[in-house]
Write a protein that holds these residues in place. Sequence first.
Motif, PDB file in Angstrom:
ATOM      1  N   ALA A  54      16.394  11.375  13.903  1.00 27.03           N
ATOM      2  CA  ALA A  54      16.993  12.702  14.108  1.00 27.03           C
ATOM      3  C   ALA A  54      16.078  13.535  14.992  1.00 27.03           C
ATOM      4  CB  ALA A  54      17.213  13.379  12.753  1.00 27.03           C
ATOM      5  N   GLY A  55      16.569  14.718  15.350  1.00 23.96           N
ATOM      6  CA  GLY A  55      15.770  15.667  16.118  1.00 23.96           C
ATOM      7  C   GLY A  55      15.464  15.200  17.526  1.00 23.96           C
ATOM      8  N   VAL A  56      16.390  14.497  18.138  1.00 23.50           N
ATOM      9  CA  VAL A  56      16.134  13.999  19.489  1.00 23.50           C
ATOM     10  C   VAL A  56      16.252  15.155  20.478  1.00 23.50           C
ATOM     11  CG1 VAL A  56      16.883  12.404  21.286  1.00 23.50           C
ATOM     12  CG2 VAL A  56      16.982  11.713  18.875  1.00 23.50           C
ATOM     13  N   ARG A  57      15.252  15.283  21.330  1.00 24.57           N
ATOM     14  CA  ARG A  57      15.279  16.295  22.384  1.00 24.57           C
ATOM     15  C   ARG A  57      14.609  15.709  23.623  1.00 24.57           C
ATOM     16  NH1 ARG A  57      11.566  17.308  18.626  1.00 24.57           N
ATOM     17  NH2 ARG A  57       9.419  17.819  19.269  1.00 24.57           N
ATOM     18  N   ALA A  58      14.968  16.236  24.776  1.00 28.98           N
ATOM     19  CA  ALA A  58      14.429  15.701  26.022  1.00 28.98           C
ATOM     20  C   ALA A  58      14.249  16.824  27.013  1.00 28.98           C
ATOM     21  CB  ALA A  58      15.364  14.632  26.587  1.00 28.98           C
ATOM     22  N   ARG A  59      13.286  16.645  27.921  1.00 29.99           N
ATOM     23  CA  ARG A  59      13.070  17.623  28.982  1.00 29.99           C
ATOM     24  C   ARG A  59      12.650  16.892  30.250  1.00 29.99           C
ATOM     25  NH1 ARG A  59       7.861  19.265  30.261  1.00 29.99           N
ATOM     26  NH2 ARG A  59       6.204  18.243  29.041  1.00 29.99           N
ATOM     27  N   SER A  60      13.029  17.479  31.374  1.00 25.09           N
ATOM     28  CA  SER A  60      12.660  16.905  32.667  1.00 25.09           C
ATOM     29  C   SER A  60      11.222  17.294  32.973  1.00 25.09           C
ATOM     30  CB  SER A  60      13.607  17.408  33.761  1.00 25.09           C
ATOM     31  OG  SER A  60      13.165  16.964  35.026  1.00 25.09           O
ATOM     32  N   VAL A  61      10.400  16.302  33.247  1.00 24.47           N
ATOM     33  CA  VAL A  61       8.984  16.545  33.571  1.00 24.47           C
ATOM     34  C   VAL A  61       8.807  16.703  35.065  1.00 24.47           C
ATOM     35  CG1 VAL A  61       6.657  15.628  33.399  1.00 24.47           C
ATOM     36  CG2 VAL A  61       8.284  15.250  31.545  1.00 24.47           C
ATOM     37  N   SER A  62       9.536  15.917  35.842  1.00 23.30           N
ATOM     38  CA  SER A  62       9.431  15.965  37.299  1.00 23.30           C
ATOM     39  C   SER A  62      10.741  15.439  37.857  1.00 23.30           C
ATOM     40  CB  SER A  62       8.244  15.139  37.797  1.00 23.30           C
ATOM     41  OG  SER A  62       8.470  13.764  37.555  1.00 23.30           O
ATOM     42  N   VAL A 111      11.091  12.238  26.266  1.00 26.43           N
ATOM     43  CA  VAL A 111      12.012  12.228  25.121  1.00 26.43           C
ATOM     44  C   VAL A 111      11.185  12.274  23.842  1.00 26.43           C
ATOM     45  CG1 VAL A 111      13.962  11.066  24.033  1.00 26.43           C
ATOM     46  CG2 VAL A 111      13.576  10.796  26.496  1.00 26.43           C
ATOM     47  N   ASN A 112      11.568  13.097  22.856  1.00 23.19           N
ATOM     48  CA  ASN A 112      10.895  13.209  21.570  1.00 23.19           C
ATOM     49  C   ASN A 112      11.923  13.089  20.450  1.00 23.19           C
ATOM     50  OD1 ASN A 112       7.892  14.260  22.081  1.00 23.19           O
ATOM     51  ND2 ASN A 112       9.247  15.186  23.601  1.00 23.19           N
ATOM     52  N   TRP A 113      11.508  12.628  19.253  1.00 21.58           N
ATOM     53  CA  TRP A 113      12.386  12.519  18.091  1.00 21.58           C
ATOM     54  C   TRP A 113      11.541  12.535  16.827  1.00 21.58           C
ATOM     55  CZ3 TRP A 113      11.406   8.750  21.682  1.00 21.58           C
ATOM     56  CH2 TRP A 113      10.671   7.657  21.248  1.00 21.58           C
ATOM     57  N   GLN A 114      12.209  12.598  15.698  1.00 20.92           N
ATOM     58  CA  GLN A 114      11.522  12.600  14.401  1.00 20.92           C
ATOM     59  C   GLN A 114      11.458  11.170  13.863  1.00 20.92           C
ATOM     60  OE1 GLN A 114      13.650  15.252  11.845  1.00 20.92           O
ATOM     61  NE2 GLN A 114      13.279  17.069  13.118  1.00 20.92           N
ATOM     62  N   ALA A 115      10.278  10.796  13.315  1.00 23.26           N
ATOM     63  CA  ALA A 115      10.118   9.443  12.770  1.00 23.26           C
ATOM     64  C   ALA A 115      11.029   9.270  11.559  1.00 23.26           C
ATOM     65  CB  ALA A 115       8.673   9.208  12.363  1.00 23.26           C
ATOM     66  N   TYR A 142      21.144  12.654  33.579  1.00 26.88           N
ATOM     67  CA  TYR A 142      21.018  11.399  32.839  1.00 26.88           C
ATOM     68  C   TYR A 142      21.457  11.637  31.396  1.00 26.88           C
ATOM     69  CZ  TYR A 142      18.478   9.132  36.625  1.00 26.88           C
ATOM     70  OH  TYR A 142      18.134   8.556  37.825  1.00 26.88           O
ATOM     71  N   PHE A 143      22.109  10.605  30.814  1.00 26.35           N
ATOM     72  CA  PHE A 143      22.478  10.598  29.402  1.00 26.35           C
ATOM     73  C   PHE A 143      21.479   9.736  28.649  1.00 26.35           C
ATOM     74  CE2 PHE A 143      26.227  11.407  31.917  1.00 26.35           C
ATOM     75  CZ  PHE A 143      26.853  12.461  31.256  1.00 26.35           C
ATOM     76  N   LEU A 144      21.025  10.191  27.463  1.00 26.18           N
ATOM     77  CA  LEU A 144      20.007   9.472  26.699  1.00 26.18           C
ATOM     78  C   LEU A 144      20.389   9.419  25.230  1.00 26.18           C
ATOM     79  CD1 LEU A 144      18.295  11.767  28.681  1.00 26.18           C
ATOM     80  CD2 LEU A 144      16.563  10.004  28.245  1.00 26.18           C
ATOM     81  N   THR A 145      19.969   8.352  24.565  1.00 29.03           N
ATOM     82  CA  THR A 145      20.125   8.238  23.115  1.00 29.03           C
ATOM     83  C   THR A 145      18.964   7.420  22.569  1.00 29.03           C
ATOM     84  OG1 THR A 145      21.625   7.619  21.335  1.00 29.03           O
ATOM     85  CG2 THR A 145      21.516   6.137  23.217  1.00 29.03           C
ATOM     86  N   LEU A 159      22.635   7.429  18.407  1.00 26.91           N
ATOM     87  CA  LEU A 159      22.960   8.845  18.236  1.00 26.91           C
ATOM     88  C   LEU A 159      23.957   9.274  19.323  1.00 26.91           C
ATOM     89  CD1 LEU A 159      19.390  10.321  17.695  1.00 26.91           C
ATOM     90  CD2 LEU A 159      21.231  10.392  16.029  1.00 26.91           C
ATOM     91  N   PRO A 160      24.650  10.358  19.110  1.00 26.81           N
ATOM     92  CA  PRO A 160      25.420  10.919  20.233  1.00 26.81           C
ATOM     93  C   PRO A 160      24.480  11.211  21.396  1.00 26.81           C
ATOM     94  CG  PRO A 160      26.039  11.978  18.174  1.00 26.81           C
ATOM     95  CD  PRO A 160      24.846  11.128  17.859  1.00 26.81           C
TER      96      PRO A 160
END
Length: 775
Positions: free
Chosen positions: A577-585, A591-595, A643-646, A659-660
Amino acid sequence: MGEYEPKIEVNFPDNVPAAKGSTVTLECFALGNPVPEITWRRANGVPFPSKVKMKYSNAVLEIPSFQQDDTGGYECVAENKMGKNTVTGRLAFYGTPQWVQTMKDTALAIEERLYWECRANGRPKPSYTWLKNGQQIHVEDGVLSVSALTLSDAGMYQCVAENKHGVIYLAAELMVLASPPDFTGNLLRALLKAKTGTTVTLECKPQAYPIASILWKKGNLPIHTNDRITLSPDGTLRLANVSKSDAGSYTCFARNRFGMSSTTGRLLVTGKLSLDTEIIVGESIVLPCQVTSDPVLDVSFSWAFNGQLIAKGDGHFEFVGGVSDPQTAGDLMIRNIQLYHAGKYICVVDTDVESLSAVAVLIVKGPPSPPDSVTVEEVTDSTAQLAWSPGRDNGSPIINYLIQTRTPFTVGWQRVNTVPEIIDGNTLTATVVDLNAWVEYDFRVLAKNSVGVGEPSPVSVKTRTEDAVPDAVPGDVGGGGGSRYELVITWEPVPEELQNGESFGYIIAFRAFGEASWTHVATSAPGASRYVYRNDSIAPFSPFHVKVGTYNSKGQGPFSPVVTIYSAETEPSEKPAGVRARSVSASEIEVNWQALSFIPERVLGYEVAYWEDDTKPETMGKVRVPWNQTSATVSGLAGNTQYFLTVSAFNTAGTSPFLPAINVTTKKPPPSQPPMNVGWNLMGSQLSVYWEPVVAMESESEVLGYQVSFTFSVRHKEVITLTTVNATAELTLPEDDEEYIIFVQTLSEGGLGPASDPIRIHQLSKLGVHVLLEE
């Protein structure tokens, strides 16, 4: 009398001398009431060695084999409840003189040096006295030295060693010899014969005191040494590679202060009349025909081999002499010699008045001929008894035999182990050991002599060893994975040459942890390497003990060691859960998430899946990270692109439900134009760098600043960078380099832009010369 303190009645002397190796006894008796107890101790506090004995209730102290370490004070202590009494004595070490270096009767020549030394041990250290013919002479310590003997020095000498405990004597006779040279018993032989090309040794050994000086003459002329003639210090004359010119009379003259003497002999030099030569197969040789004849006569040469005349140009034979040296006119060369060239060669020289001949016996050596009749007389499951007959030794005795074998499973022939380990040349049987059961073998035998190893024997009849119970175990037993409700077991198959018999197969044994009994399954496929046990009752990823054994028609072989493997597992049921992403460059997304917290399934790691077009999953890319990581960087992306990520968890069975998808757009790419017109100015070690500002295009990331990088030509792997928001930069250059390389890049949200052309700044610039170099 009532009770009273001890009184020691027997005292030992204050200073007792004791000889080396003797047994020393000290007595100490005491009166007292109650009866006193007697003890002993060393005055210096050192404990007694184990050899010391106490007797008669400690009243007697005995020290056997007295040594210097036993010297010193000893105390006797008598003690009862009324008091104690002590008496002390001292043991002193002494030794009578004993010879450690002696002299013996000696005969020396006049004027030679005499050195006699006698040495003795003793305590106290002995003194020395020397006598000659009974009269005392002055000598330093125990050494008698005379640099140059005279006749008056002859006589009987005595060395005396003495201390206060004893005296010893040593005598030797000195004879001083003086006489003129005398050759009696050592005369030169009246006639000495030597063949051309040999070495002659003439010994001149007169008896003379002092040693005589030696002079050699040939006829009336003194002999001088050269690279062929040598004269040893002992007077021996050596003539190497003698020729006819060395023939003549030789005289040795010997002289000393008492006189002179001489001895004469005659040397006769003859030609080589015969030649016995050994040669190896394949080599070449020249047989000389050195028969002396009168040079004014007409001569002709001919050669015969084993009674047959050799014709010119006949195969391996060639007449090579006489081209530049008439002395070699009859020489015969044999090229690439073979075994059949061994035998007797006769050179015949015909002249007007006589016919002469020289004989040469040629011995040709080669590796042994192949052994023959190799038979296999007895076979077991691991041995074969071989016998063979020898081939010819070809001029050199057979040293030993070698046995080789070949099977359908080997590449070429291989050396095998035998009993005896080394088969000598007189042995014609051997037992081959360490063979594999139920394998067809070919055998062959080779012979070896001092020349080399000969050709192999004909191959024996194919022989199969007897079958036996398998003794090899399957290797690398393991497994795991597979589909749900499966236990997959794998192993390395046993090679065919180690299966030891027919009907070979495997026995697979397994049991779940905690179970006592094994489940056994047999497979008759000798090449099998995998077995899958399926049962709906098998829990996912549960441990099993597994071992794999072998069998054949003779019986069951050993099992492999027991290993632990796991049944197939199911994919993780939970998703992070808690998946989030940000463009670095422009090319990277973080991409980050909860263990995941505890779930029943095993998690090996996490998988990030990404794609550009949500309608085209075939464009999907994947990044996997370990289970203890909760972030990942997706790189290699296109700039300014959505981009789409899961994110899902995975193990060997697969991945958890996705995940969605979330979507992220990468940043615009950095400006494509590098900084232009880069210039610089250097004052001492202070460098100023400047350039034209870069303006980004609409489709590019805005310029946030610049990065200036410089490297060193010496430390070329080291790169130093600094950033600035302006189109200028100030840096201090190190002093320990001769050349610097500088380039500039733009900084933006999309990352670093392309670099400017590199600028090279030379050490010469520090001297005040300003040079602008652009590549």
